[in-house]
Every structure is written in C-alpha cells, then in structure tokens.
Design an enzyme around this catalytic site. Sequence first.
Site, PDB file in Angstrom:
ATOM      1  N   THR A 134       5.809  20.084   1.644  1.00 19.74           N
ATOM      2  CA  THR A 134       5.366  21.453   1.399  1.00 19.74           C
ATOM      3  C   THR A 134       4.232  21.856   2.344  1.00 19.74           C
ATOM      4  O   THR A 134       3.480  20.998   2.821  1.00 19.74           O
ATOM      5  CB  THR A 134       4.875  21.553  -0.063  1.00 19.74           C
ATOM      6  OG1 THR A 134       4.202  22.790  -0.245  1.00 19.74           O
ATOM      7  CG2 THR A 134       3.885  20.440  -0.407  1.00 19.74           C
ATOM      8  N   ASP A 135       4.088  23.162   2.550  1.00 16.46           N
ATOM      9  CA  ASP A 135       2.961  23.648   3.342  1.00 16.46           C
ATOM     10  C   ASP A 135       1.638  23.544   2.572  1.00 16.46           C
ATOM     11  O   ASP A 135       0.566  23.698   3.151  1.00 16.46           O
ATOM     12  CB  ASP A 135       3.195  25.098   3.799  1.00 16.46           C
ATOM     13  CG  ASP A 135       3.378  26.084   2.648  1.00 16.46           C
ATOM     14  OD1 ASP A 135       3.403  25.662   1.473  1.00 16.46           O
ATOM     15  OD2 ASP A 135       3.486  27.298   2.934  1.00 16.46           O
ATOM     16  N   GLU A 136       1.727  23.288   1.236  1.00 16.94           N
ATOM     17  CA  GLU A 136       0.487  23.240   0.442  1.00 16.94           C
ATOM     18  C   GLU A 136      -0.404  22.068   0.838  1.00 16.94           C
ATOM     19  O   GLU A 136      -1.583  22.048   0.494  1.00 16.94           O
ATOM     20  CB  GLU A 136       0.815  23.176  -1.051  1.00 16.94           C
ATOM     21  CG  GLU A 136       1.552  24.401  -1.511  1.00 16.94           C
ATOM     22  CD  GLU A 136       1.487  24.652  -3.014  1.00 16.94           C
ATOM     23  OE1 GLU A 136       0.705  23.985  -3.707  1.00 16.94           O
ATOM     24  OE2 GLU A 136       2.221  25.534  -3.479  1.00 16.94           O
ATOM     25  N   TYR A 159      -0.987  18.557  -7.365  1.00 16.46           N
ATOM     26  CA  TYR A 159       0.364  18.581  -6.761  1.00 16.46           C
ATOM     27  C   TYR A 159       0.280  18.402  -5.249  1.00 16.46           C
ATOM     28  O   TYR A 159       0.923  17.518  -4.679  1.00 16.46           O
ATOM     29  CB  TYR A 159       1.070  19.905  -7.098  1.00 16.46           C
ATOM     30  CG  TYR A 159       2.269  20.170  -6.202  1.00 16.46           C
ATOM     31  CD1 TYR A 159       3.415  19.388  -6.283  1.00 16.46           C
ATOM     32  CD2 TYR A 159       2.228  21.193  -5.242  1.00 16.46           C
ATOM     33  CE1 TYR A 159       4.503  19.619  -5.437  1.00 16.46           C
ATOM     34  CE2 TYR A 159       3.315  21.432  -4.402  1.00 16.46           C
ATOM     35  CZ  TYR A 159       4.446  20.639  -4.496  1.00 16.46           C
ATOM     36  OH  TYR A 159       5.512  20.855  -3.658  1.00 16.46           O
ATOM     37  N   LYS A 163       1.584  15.315  -2.797  1.00 17.84           N
ATOM     38  CA  LYS A 163       2.553  15.486  -1.705  1.00 17.84           C
ATOM     39  C   LYS A 163       1.931  15.042  -0.374  1.00 17.84           C
ATOM     40  O   LYS A 163       2.597  14.420   0.458  1.00 17.84           O
ATOM     41  CB  LYS A 163       3.015  16.944  -1.612  1.00 17.84           C
ATOM     42  CG  LYS A 163       3.884  17.419  -2.750  1.00 17.84           C
ATOM     43  CD  LYS A 163       5.236  16.720  -2.866  1.00 17.84           C
ATOM     44  CE  LYS A 163       6.193  17.079  -1.766  1.00 17.84           C
ATOM     45  NZ  LYS A 163       7.549  16.487  -2.012  1.00 17.84           N
TER      46      LYS A 163
HETATM   47  P1  NAD Z   1      12.327  21.078  -8.785  1.00 16.45           P
HETATM   48  O1  NAD Z   1      11.170  20.840  -9.700  1.00 16.45           O
HETATM   49  O2  NAD Z   1      13.202  22.259  -9.032  1.00 16.45           O
HETATM   50  O3  NAD Z   1      13.285  19.804  -8.777  1.00 16.45           O
HETATM   51  C1  NAD Z   1      12.791  18.501  -8.748  1.00 16.45           C
HETATM   52  C2  NAD Z   1      13.930  17.556  -9.109  1.00 16.45           C
HETATM   53  O4  NAD Z   1      13.422  16.208  -9.021  1.00 16.45           O
HETATM   54  C3  NAD Z   1      14.443  17.745 -10.539  1.00 16.45           C
HETATM   55  O5  NAD Z   1      15.860  17.731 -10.545  1.00 16.45           O
HETATM   56  C4  NAD Z   1      13.896  16.538 -11.291  1.00 16.45           C
HETATM   57  O6  NAD Z   1      14.706  16.112 -12.379  1.00 16.45           O
HETATM   58  C5  NAD Z   1      13.826  15.486 -10.178  1.00 16.45           C
HETATM   59  N1  NAD Z   1      12.840  14.435 -10.462  1.00 16.45           N
HETATM   60  C6  NAD Z   1      11.549  14.603 -10.863  1.00 16.45           C
HETATM   61  N2  NAD Z   1      10.960  13.396 -11.052  1.00 16.45           N
HETATM   62  C7  NAD Z   1      11.899  12.455 -10.731  1.00 16.45           C
HETATM   63  C8  NAD Z   1      11.897  11.044 -10.713  1.00 16.45           C
HETATM   64  N3  NAD Z   1      10.819  10.334 -11.080  1.00 16.45           N
HETATM   65  N4  NAD Z   1      13.016  10.408 -10.309  1.00 16.45           N
HETATM   66  C9  NAD Z   1      14.131  11.102  -9.939  1.00 16.45           C
HETATM   67  N5  NAD Z   1      14.197  12.443  -9.988  1.00 16.45           N
HETATM   68  C10 NAD Z   1      13.097  13.119 -10.359  1.00 16.45           C
HETATM   69  O7  NAD Z   1      11.716  21.105  -7.329  1.00 16.45           O
HETATM   70  P2  NAD Z   1      12.136  21.973  -6.054  1.00 16.45           P
HETATM   71  O8  NAD Z   1      11.430  23.263  -6.110  1.00 16.45           O
HETATM   72  O9  NAD Z   1      13.589  21.915  -5.904  1.00 16.45           O
HETATM   73  O10 NAD Z   1      11.436  21.105  -4.909  1.00 16.45           O
HETATM   74  C11 NAD Z   1      12.123  20.002  -4.317  1.00 16.45           C
HETATM   75  C12 NAD Z   1      11.236  19.368  -3.273  1.00 16.45           C
HETATM   76  O11 NAD Z   1      10.903  20.337  -2.282  1.00 16.45           O
HETATM   77  C13 NAD Z   1       9.911  18.841  -3.800  1.00 16.45           C
HETATM   78  O12 NAD Z   1       9.626  17.641  -3.145  1.00 16.45           O
HETATM   79  C14 NAD Z   1       8.906  19.916  -3.415  1.00 16.45           C
HETATM   80  O13 NAD Z   1       7.632  19.364  -3.212  1.00 16.45           O
HETATM   81  C15 NAD Z   1       9.494  20.411  -2.122  1.00 16.45           C
HETATM   82  N6  NAD Z   1       9.201  21.823  -1.778  1.00 16.45           N
HETATM   83  C16 NAD Z   1       9.424  22.816  -2.682  1.00 16.45           C
HETATM   84  C17 NAD Z   1       9.192  24.141  -2.305  1.00 16.45           C
HETATM   85  C18 NAD Z   1       9.454  25.282  -3.257  1.00 16.45           C
HETATM   86  O14 NAD Z   1       9.113  26.422  -2.950  1.00 16.45           O
HETATM   87  N7  NAD Z   1      10.065  25.061  -4.401  1.00 16.45           N
HETATM   88  C19 NAD Z   1       8.713  24.436  -1.021  1.00 16.45           C
HETATM   89  C20 NAD Z   1       8.479  23.379  -0.123  1.00 16.45           C
HETATM   90  C21 NAD Z   1       8.742  22.079  -0.517  1.00 16.45           C
HETATM   91  O1  DAU Z   2       4.323  26.674  -0.705  1.00 15.54           O
HETATM   92  C1  DAU Z   2       5.304  25.792  -1.169  1.00 15.54           C
HETATM   93  C2  DAU Z   2       5.124  25.567  -2.658  1.00 15.54           C
HETATM   94  O2  DAU Z   2       5.532  26.778  -3.300  1.00 15.54           O
HETATM   95  C3  DAU Z   2       5.927  24.394  -3.185  1.00 15.54           C
HETATM   96  O3  DAU Z   2       5.436  23.207  -2.614  1.00 15.54           O
HETATM   97  C4  DAU Z   2       5.819  24.285  -4.713  1.00 15.54           C
HETATM   98  O4  DAU Z   2       6.646  23.255  -5.194  1.00 15.54           O
HETATM   99  C5  DAU Z   2       6.258  25.614  -5.301  1.00 15.54           C
HETATM  100  O5  DAU Z   2       6.088  25.578  -6.711  1.00 15.54           O
HETATM  101  C6  DAU Z   2       5.456  26.768  -4.702  1.00 15.54           C
HETATM  102  O6  DAU Z   2       4.080  26.692  -5.122  1.00 15.54           O
HETATM  103  P1  DAU Z   2       3.275  27.997  -5.571  1.00 15.54           P
HETATM  104  O7  DAU Z   2       2.157  27.581  -6.451  1.00 15.54           O
HETATM  105  O8  DAU Z   2       2.957  28.850  -4.405  1.00 15.54           O
HETATM  106  O9  DAU Z   2       4.448  28.740  -6.412  1.00 15.54           O
HETATM  107  P2  DAU Z   2       4.435  29.529  -7.816  1.00 15.54           P
HETATM  108  O10 DAU Z   2       5.777  30.144  -7.950  1.00 15.54           O
HETATM  109  O11 DAU Z   2       3.917  28.692  -8.933  1.00 15.54           O
HETATM  110  O12 DAU Z   2       3.371  30.681  -7.544  1.00 15.54           O
HETATM  111  C7  DAU Z   2       3.503  31.579  -6.449  1.00 15.54           C
HETATM  112  C8  DAU Z   2       2.283  32.469  -6.435  1.00 15.54           C
HETATM  113  O13 DAU Z   2       2.328  33.339  -7.588  1.00 15.54           O
HETATM  114  C9  DAU Z   2       0.968  31.721  -6.563  1.00 15.54           C
HETATM  115  O14 DAU Z   2      -0.006  32.366  -5.761  1.00 15.54           O
HETATM  116  C10 DAU Z   2       0.610  31.811  -8.046  1.00 15.54           C
HETATM  117  C11 DAU Z   2       1.207  33.149  -8.446  1.00 15.54           C
HETATM  118  N1  DAU Z   2       1.695  33.236  -9.846  1.00 15.54           N
HETATM  119  C12 DAU Z   2       2.551  32.273 -10.291  1.00 15.54           C
HETATM  120  C13 DAU Z   2       3.055  32.334 -11.565  1.00 15.54           C
HETATM  121  C14 DAU Z   2       3.980  31.251 -12.084  1.00 15.54           C
HETATM  122  C15 DAU Z   2       1.350  34.334 -10.619  1.00 15.54           C
HETATM  123  O15 DAU Z   2       0.598  35.220 -10.200  1.00 15.54           O
HETATM  124  N2  DAU Z   2       1.862  34.394 -11.900  1.00 15.54           N
HETATM  125  C16 DAU Z   2       2.683  33.435 -12.402  1.00 15.54           C
HETATM  126  O16 DAU Z   2       3.097  33.549 -13.600  1.00 15.54           O
END
Ligand code: NAD
Ligand code: DAU
Length: 356
Positions: A134-136, A159, A163
């Site tokens: 992630t970019d975080e 988190y 990562k």
């Molecule tokens: P998600 O939470 O939707 O899915 C995570 C999956 O991992 C789930 O299916 C869960 O059951 C599985 N999991 C969790 N713990 C586990 C374990 N101990 N063993 C096996 N499986 C396990 O997450 P996502 O949003 O699909 O993100 C996937 C990956 O991409 C993560 O590594 C996250 O850091 C990264 N990522 C997410 C975003 C985003 O915007 N969602 C952006 C950049 C990177």
């Molecule tokens: O940048 C990549 C990341 O993006 C991933 O690594 C994470 O897995 C993914 O969850 C996401 O993180 P964020 O914290 O940015 O996503 P989230 O959807 O939780 O929140 C997006 C923005 O919106 C953040 O600034 C918080 C805000 N927010 C979120 C929720 C859930 C609100 O204002 N209200 C809300 O109810």
Amino acid sequence: MRKFNNVLVTGGAGFIGSNFIRYVFDKTDFEGRIVNMDALTYAGNPASLADVGQEHGDRYVFERADIRDKDVIKRIFEVYDIDCVCHFAAESHVDRSIVAPDDFIQTNIVGTFNLLQVAKERGDKTELFHHVSTDEVFGSLGDAGYFTEKTPYMPHSPYSASKASSDHLVRAYHDTYGLPITISNCSNNYGPYQFPEKLIPLMILNALEGKPLPVYGEGINVRDWLYVDDHCSAIWTVMTQAAAGETYVVGGRCELRNIDVVKRIAALVDEFAPPLPSGKPRAELITFVKDRPGHDHRYAIDCSRLEHDFGWRQTETADTGFAKTVRWYLENSEWVESVRTGAYRQWIEKNYGKRS
Ligand code: NAD
Ligand code: DAU
C-alpha cells in the site's frame, strides 16, 4: 515475459484478491492453475468467486488456510507445486487496526514471514514472490508532492506499520537470500466486492438505506482513487515483466477530497436508485463525525515509472469507475444482502466451520 504454472494467491476471497483472480482468468493469457489460500476472516467471502469456481474447473482451487500457520503453507506449496506467489492476504482496515492491532501484526508481519520462509525453502522452484502493498507505508503528504518508488517509509497507523514491516521483510529475502520478489505499493482501490467498511461501499449502502453518511473530521483528507481492475492489471504487469527485486508504485492520478467523493456517490445513488421517502437528495445525509486518530492528510502517487517501463495505463476515471461501482452494488443485491445481514458468515461456518 515470465510464465507461471501454479500461482498461489493469498487472500483471494477478499476484495482485490477476488477481482485479481477473475482478471487473470478472463483478461490475460495465463494458462496455468490458481490456488486461492484464504482464512475466510470477516473480510473473506467465497461468494465473491462463485462464477470463477464454476467457469474454470480444476484450474481454480480454493483452500481455506491461514498464513499464520507455516506447516499449512508448506503443504499447499508441495501439493500444488507452487511456482509463484501473489500475496494479498492481510488485515486491511485502518480503523480496525487502531482498536485491535494484534491480528495485523500476526497476519501482516508473521504471516508474510511464514510465506517467505516456505518460498525460500523451495529454492529454484519459486519463480516469483509478488507482494501487494500500500501507499500508506509512506505516511502522509502535505498539499503538494507525490509518492514515488524513492519515497522514504513513514507509516502512522498500526495497519500501515505492519505493511511497512512486511515490505521490508520481502526486500530482505531478496537481498539476503536471492528470493525473486517484486512489490507494488498502490493507492485506494474501489469497485465490485469491496467490504462495506471502506469509504465508498459504506457510503453506497448507507445512501441506499437513507442512513447517515459519516465523514471523518472536515472531509478534507485526500485519497488517490483507482478502479480495482486497473490495480489488477498493474499487478499482473509487474509480476510478468518487472525485474526481480523491483518495486512499482501504482495510482489513479485521481485525487479527491473525501467530502467530494461522498457527494459524488450520494448523487449517483440519487440518479440510479429510487428516491428516498423524504424526497430529499442523499447529500443531505452527510454527517461530520469525530476524526480518525493519526488520520493521514493526503496520498497521491506518481506512477510514471510503471507507465514508462511497461506502458501501463488505467482504464477508468472517477466518472466512469464510480458510476460502474454504484451500479454494481445496485445490481448485485444477493451479494450485498448476504454481507449486510451477515448471512455469508453463517454460510461459511456451515460449509467450512469456524476460523481456528
Ligand atoms: P480485504 O480485507 O478485502 O481482503 C483480505 C483477505 O485476506 C480476506 O479474504 C481475508 O479472509 C484474507 N486473510 C486475512 N487474514 C488472513 C490470514 N491470516 N490467512 C489467510 N488469509 C487471510 O483486503 P483488500 O482490500 O482486498 O486488500 C488486499 C491487499 O491489498 C492487502 O494486502 C492490502 O494491504 C493491499 N492493498 C489494499 C488497497 C485497498 O485500497 N483496498 C490498496 C493498496 C493495497
Ligand atoms: O491507500 C491504500 C489504502 O486504502 C489501503 O492500504 C487500505 O487497505 C484501504 O483500506 C485504504 O485505506 P484508507 O484508510 O484510505 O481507506 P478507508 O476507505 O477506510 O477511508 C478512506 C478515507 O475516507 C479516509 O481518509 C478515511 C475516510 N473515511 C472512511 C470511512 C470508513 C470517512 O470519512 N468515513 C468513513 O466512514
């Protein structure tokens, strides 16, 4: 171009993992098998892949298994002769990491370590270990500037710290043991099958039900939004074409303030769904709530390297991608209802038992 026979996708029942598996089968020339290893936490839902299981027969295998358990990983590598790992499995929600960080450490750090150990022990059989990050990990930007591959790490939440730790481990296995790895650090994804704890699906479902749309602080935090299939194409590009040891940042060139995202989603739900009984526009449901502790102000990616090296481009803009996403949640009410009511958990317990 790298070719793989047996790809282990960890976390393939989650949001991005399930879209990635579908993407690889439908939109690439991959001819091998995908083994989806997922512990089915609250974020994992096999229903997100129901069509894939039916369409691809024995080219798709699901294993309910936990990356915290090294012996299980070893068995899966041996049984399926794994030659490539695409590692998504993680605890992914920042707010959960603030209230309960333990699972983030165990899964994101120790789980990644277990996978690396097994991949290393397999020696030359491991063609590639791709780590989805992630970019975080880079922390927060002010109003100017961009994250690039050279940005120093400065995570703020449990988190992002977990990562960051996993990224460092992955690079260490390359530098120390010669494990062929690649890493991608991506910005915020949105699209089908995203669990409604994340901003966009939460706002869609609340808007449909006429519930408050909670915006943290003043809603001025900025995220760089990318449609999930565009992230999947970037990951596949890096996996098949990038040199071992390399990292690429991935983003949408689509910076938006949270308040503007929420207003756009509310307007799209007004456009596509029946009106609220009150007849009022859904933007009136916006409610400003207490801010997230340590809330990163701005994320923005300069993905020139990915564009330059491989000609990668995103296909969706916020206009097209947000509209597609709202429509998907309206048209997939069975999936939405089972997640909203928790019925998917009962189905998982009945078919796979409780998570150990
Ligand atoms: P998600 O939470 O939707 O899915 C995570 C999956 O991992 C789930 O299916 C869960 O059951 C599985 N999991 C969790 N713990 C586990 C374990 N101990 N063993 C096996 N499986 C396990 O997450 P996502 O949003 O699909 O993100 C996937 C990956 O991409 C993560 O590594 C996250 O850091 C990264 N990522 C997410 C975003 C985003 O915007 N969602 C952006 C950049 C990177
Ligand atoms: O940048 C990549 C990341 O993006 C991933 O690594 C994470 O897995 C993914 O969850 C996401 O993180 P964020 O914290 O940015 O996503 P989230 O959807 O939780 O929140 C997006 C923005 O919106 C953040 O600034 C918080 C805000 N927010 C979120 C929720 C859930 C609100 O204002 N209200 C809300 O109810």
